[in-house]
Scaffold this active site. Structure first.
Site, PDB file in Angstrom:
ATOM      1  CB  ILE A 169      65.558  18.435  75.973  1.00  0.00           C
ATOM      2  CG1 ILE A 169      66.921  19.017  75.597  1.00  0.00           C
ATOM      3  CG2 ILE A 169      64.953  17.624  74.818  1.00  0.00           C
ATOM      4  CD1 ILE A 169      66.905  20.155  74.566  1.00  0.00           C
ATOM      5  CD  GLU A 215      74.998  22.075  72.827  1.00  0.00           C
ATOM      6  OE1 GLU A 215      76.031  22.750  73.083  1.00  0.00           O
ATOM      7  OE2 GLU A 215      74.975  21.126  72.032  1.00  0.00           O
ATOM      8  N   GLY A 228      40.057  39.701  90.010  1.00  0.00           N
ATOM      9  CA  GLY A 228      40.503  40.344  91.249  1.00  0.00           C
ATOM     10  C   GLY A 228      41.364  39.383  92.060  1.00  0.00           C
ATOM     11  N   GLY A 229      41.192  39.393  93.369  1.00  0.00           N
ATOM     12  CA  GLY A 229      41.987  38.526  94.248  1.00  0.00           C
ATOM     13  C   GLY A 229      41.800  37.051  93.925  1.00  0.00           C
ATOM     14  CG  LEU A 268      68.856  23.711  68.305  1.00  0.00           C
ATOM     15  CD1 LEU A 268      69.914  23.130  67.370  1.00  0.00           C
ATOM     16  CD2 LEU A 268      67.877  24.574  67.494  1.00  0.00           C
ATOM     17  CB  ALA A 323      74.054  26.710  71.848  1.00  0.00           C
ATOM     18  N   GLY A 324      71.550  29.068  73.115  1.00  0.00           N
ATOM     19  CA  GLY A 324      70.096  29.245  73.201  1.00  0.00           C
ATOM     20  C   GLY A 324      69.605  29.871  71.909  1.00  0.00           C
ATOM     21  CD  GLU A 361      58.786  24.943  68.837  1.00  0.00           C
ATOM     22  OE1 GLU A 361      58.647  25.281  67.658  1.00  0.00           O
ATOM     23  OE2 GLU A 361      58.238  23.961  69.346  1.00  0.00           O
TER      24      GLU A 361
HETATM   25  C1  LIG Z   1      60.210  25.118  79.321  1.00  0.00           C
HETATM   26  C2  LIG Z   1      61.156  25.148  78.174  1.00  0.00           C
HETATM   27  C3  LIG Z   1      61.086  24.155  77.213  1.00  0.00           C
HETATM   28  C4  LIG Z   1      61.979  24.149  76.143  1.00  0.00           C
HETATM   29  N1  LIG Z   1      61.951  23.121  75.236  1.00  0.00           N
HETATM   30  C5  LIG Z   1      62.955  23.002  74.321  1.00  0.00           C
HETATM   31  C6  LIG Z   1      63.070  21.841  73.489  1.00  0.00           C
HETATM   32  O1  LIG Z   1      62.234  20.944  73.531  1.00  0.00           O
HETATM   33  N2  LIG Z   1      64.130  21.745  72.656  1.00  0.00           N
HETATM   34  C7  LIG Z   1      65.093  22.709  72.567  1.00  0.00           C
HETATM   35  O2  LIG Z   1      66.038  22.546  71.800  1.00  0.00           O
HETATM   36  N3  LIG Z   1      65.008  23.838  73.330  1.00  0.00           N
HETATM   37  C8  LIG Z   1      63.970  23.993  74.207  1.00  0.00           C
HETATM   38  N4  LIG Z   1      63.899  25.120  75.006  1.00  0.00           N
HETATM   39  C9  LIG Z   1      64.911  26.154  74.870  1.00  0.00           C
HETATM   40  C10 LIG Z   1      64.346  27.470  74.341  1.00  0.00           C
HETATM   41  O3  LIG Z   1      64.052  27.350  72.986  1.00  0.00           O
HETATM   42  C11 LIG Z   1      65.390  28.540  74.656  1.00  0.00           C
HETATM   43  O4  LIG Z   1      65.321  28.765  76.053  1.00  0.00           O
HETATM   44  C12 LIG Z   1      65.157  29.816  73.903  1.00  0.00           C
HETATM   45  O5  LIG Z   1      65.392  29.619  72.548  1.00  0.00           O
HETATM   46  C13 LIG Z   1      66.009  30.976  74.400  1.00  0.00           C
HETATM   47  O6  LIG Z   1      67.322  30.605  74.631  1.00  0.00           O
HETATM   48  P1  LIG Z   1      68.004  30.999  76.048  1.00  0.00           P
HETATM   49  O7  LIG Z   1      67.064  30.552  77.096  1.00  0.00           O
HETATM   50  O8  LIG Z   1      69.380  30.467  76.077  1.00  0.00           O
HETATM   51  O9  LIG Z   1      68.014  32.570  76.049  1.00  0.00           O
HETATM   52  P2  LIG Z   1      69.148  33.540  75.445  1.00  0.00           P
HETATM   53  O10 LIG Z   1      69.417  33.170  74.035  1.00  0.00           O
HETATM   54  O11 LIG Z   1      70.294  33.600  76.377  1.00  0.00           O
HETATM   55  O12 LIG Z   1      68.374  34.924  75.458  1.00  0.00           O
HETATM   56  C14 LIG Z   1      68.320  35.790  76.598  1.00  0.00           C
HETATM   57  C15 LIG Z   1      67.620  37.083  76.174  1.00  0.00           C
HETATM   58  O13 LIG Z   1      68.379  37.715  75.131  1.00  0.00           O
HETATM   59  C16 LIG Z   1      67.562  37.923  74.000  1.00  0.00           C
HETATM   60  N5  LIG Z   1      68.371  37.749  72.772  1.00  0.00           N
HETATM   61  C17 LIG Z   1      69.244  36.735  72.490  1.00  0.00           C
HETATM   62  N6  LIG Z   1      69.771  36.921  71.276  1.00  0.00           N
HETATM   63  C18 LIG Z   1      69.231  38.052  70.775  1.00  0.00           C
HETATM   64  C19 LIG Z   1      69.367  38.781  69.557  1.00  0.00           C
HETATM   65  N7  LIG Z   1      70.202  38.364  68.593  1.00  0.00           N
HETATM   66  N8  LIG Z   1      68.663  39.922  69.391  1.00  0.00           N
HETATM   67  C20 LIG Z   1      67.836  40.360  70.369  1.00  0.00           C
HETATM   68  N9  LIG Z   1      67.648  39.723  71.547  1.00  0.00           N
HETATM   69  C21 LIG Z   1      68.336  38.589  71.742  1.00  0.00           C
HETATM   70  C22 LIG Z   1      66.483  36.867  74.085  1.00  0.00           C
HETATM   71  O14 LIG Z   1      65.323  37.220  73.346  1.00  0.00           O
HETATM   72  C23 LIG Z   1      66.232  36.840  75.589  1.00  0.00           C
HETATM   73  O15 LIG Z   1      65.371  37.886  75.938  1.00  0.00           O
HETATM   74  C24 LIG Z   1      62.962  25.159  76.047  1.00  0.00           C
HETATM   75  C25 LIG Z   1      63.014  26.173  77.020  1.00  0.00           C
HETATM   76  C26 LIG Z   1      62.139  26.164  78.071  1.00  0.00           C
HETATM   77  C27 LIG Z   1      62.253  27.240  79.118  1.00  0.00           C
END
Ligand SMILES: Cc1cc2nc3c(=O)[nH]c(=O)nc-3n(C[C@H](O)[C@H](O)[C@H](O)COP(=O)(O)OP(=O)(O)OC[C@H]3O[C@@H](n4cnc5c(N)ncnc54)[C@H](O)[C@@H]3O)c2cc1C
Length: 397
Positions: free
Chosen positions: A170, A140, A355-356, A138, A143-144, A379
């Protein structure tokens, strides 16, 4: 959800739970397997940051990867709580290994939720047997948390769709045989929430490539891949549900997959608590075990309380989601929020108790602390879980 036909059911009325004999047996069997076969590998998996193919085979051989799948497709057909018990026990010794089951479930859920009978027959038996792995794509670069902002495009062309775009972060993206790709089929449908569609993409199709693997703080044996799709053709038969169903499928998936991450978090916390308790019993300073010091005792007690509270909420959430008791999105977010924070606090305190020695890799707690962090991020971050909970409250007020 009725996608599964549970063979191992929670004793549940109105979403309350009591673990059944079968669940207790399964939990204990997975615990023994994890202690004997996975724990000895955990430090090496972390150090080498290589996907543990041997652990994947182990989980497949013992039908652990089959747990989330209905019996008619060769699965064990357990309920959500049973899957979480297994993820918890594996994560107690190795969070990367626990994620193998959690991601297999995450990737399969869109098929279980929205797949046709033909699609289920096509993909689920191999997934249940652990012969194939599936990932969920999902996220990008742009698009987080804002998952609706997906830019990957899928354009209908005769009997096919042509996918172009890229995904970031992913899990298992580089080792999976199948990837569920969420792509925009109708970019103009911003307001209706029907921009996205979900496709099952076989990773041996021309146009699929892994463009990068992340170097990570924790869950280091779980490959986190950047994927590119370049003129990738999939038959329309690989579309899950209807055109435009994608966002809804992703959200329904999270209602059942977030408890899996909560289970990973509870397992990590429990593992750290056990290491810290043994250490406090054995380590002597000032002529006696540090476990006799009240400040250490208080830390251990708080760690236990936080872990147990998170566990009870997780089990309750699983039973409620399975029983259709209340808003499943709220339950899933509640348990992930509480368990993720508990795992972070408990593992941080475990390092403090040692500790250490907590800071070096001779003991597992520094790995567990690094592993715990991801449960507050993926997630949906903890902030997003709070949004989900608050929206649910306000909607039902
Ligand atoms: C090791 C790892 C494995 C992953 N596996 C998958 C996977 O299998 N499939 C998949 O699709 N994705 C996966 N992800 C993606 C993961 O779900 C996203 O990284 C996560 O949802 C956050 O998106 P972002 O990193 O772009 O952070 P951003 O959305 O940029 O967020 C940055 C900060 O802003 C805060 N924030 C953003 N919007 C709001 C809001 N509306 N209100 C308050 N705070 C906000 C967030 O909480 C965060 O603190 C993975 C990520 C990692 C690191």
């Amino acid at each position: 959800m009725t996608a599964t036909t549970p063979a191992t059911k929670t004793t549940s009325s109105s979403g309350l739970y009591r673990l059944s004999e079968e669940q207790l047996m399964l939990r204990d069997a997975v615990r023994v397997l994890a202690d004997e076969r996975i724990a000895p590998r955990a430090a090496e998996i972390d150090r080498t940051a290589e996907f543990p193919e041997d652990v994947r085979q182990l989980l497949a051989t013992h039908d652990i990867l089959a747990l989330p799948f209905p019996e008619q497709y060769g699965g064990v057909g357990t309920d959500l709580l049973t899957v979480c018990l297994a993820i918890e026990q594996i994560s107690r010794v190795c969070a990367t290994s626990g994620l193998i089951l959690a991601v297999q479930e995450l990737g399969a859920l869109p098929v279980l939720i929205a797949g046709s009978a033909d699609q289920k027959q096509r993909w689920l038996p191999d997934l249940a047997a652990g012969r194939t792995l599936i990932a969920f794509a999902l996220t990008e670069a742009e698009a987080g948390s804002d998952a609706r902002a997906v830019r990957t495009r899928a354009v209908r062309d005769g009997d096919d769709y042509v996918i172009d775009g890229a995904k970031r972060f992913i899990s298992h993206g580089s080792v999976a045989d199948l990837v569920v790709v969420f792509a925009a089929t109708d970019p103009s449908a911003e307001k209706t929430g029907r921009r996205l569609s979900a496709f099952v993409v076989e990773t041996d199709r021309p146009g699929f490539s892994v463009t990068r693997l992340e170097h990570k703080m924790g869950i280091r044996g779980s490959p986190t891949a950047e994927l590119a799709f370049t003129g990738l053709r999939v038959p329309a038969a690989n579309l899950l549900g209807e055109d435009g169903d994608g966002f809804g499928i992703a959200m329904r998936t999270f209602e059942r997959s977030r408890p899996g991450i909560a289970a990973q978090a509870v397992g990590i916390a429990q593992g750290a608590l056990e290491v810290a308790t043994r250490y406090a019993r054995d380590r002597k300073q000032f002529g006696r075990p540090i476990g006799g010091l009240q400040m250490i005792q208080a830390m251990l007690a708080d760690m236990d309380a936080q872990t147990e509270a998170a566990r009870q909420l997780l089990y309750r959430a699983c039973a409620a989601i399975e029983a259709g008791d209340g808003d499943p999105a709220r339950w899933a977010a509640l348990c992930k929020l509480v368990a993720g924070d508990a795992a972070m606090r408990v593992t941080t305190d475990a390092v403090q108790v040692l500790g250490g020695y907590g800071y070096i890799d001779e003991f597992a707690v520094e790995r567990m602390m690094r592993d715990a962090k991801i449960t507050q991020l993926y997630e949906g971050t903890q902030q997003i879980q709070r949004l989900v909970i608050a929206r649910s409250l306000l909607r039902h007020a």
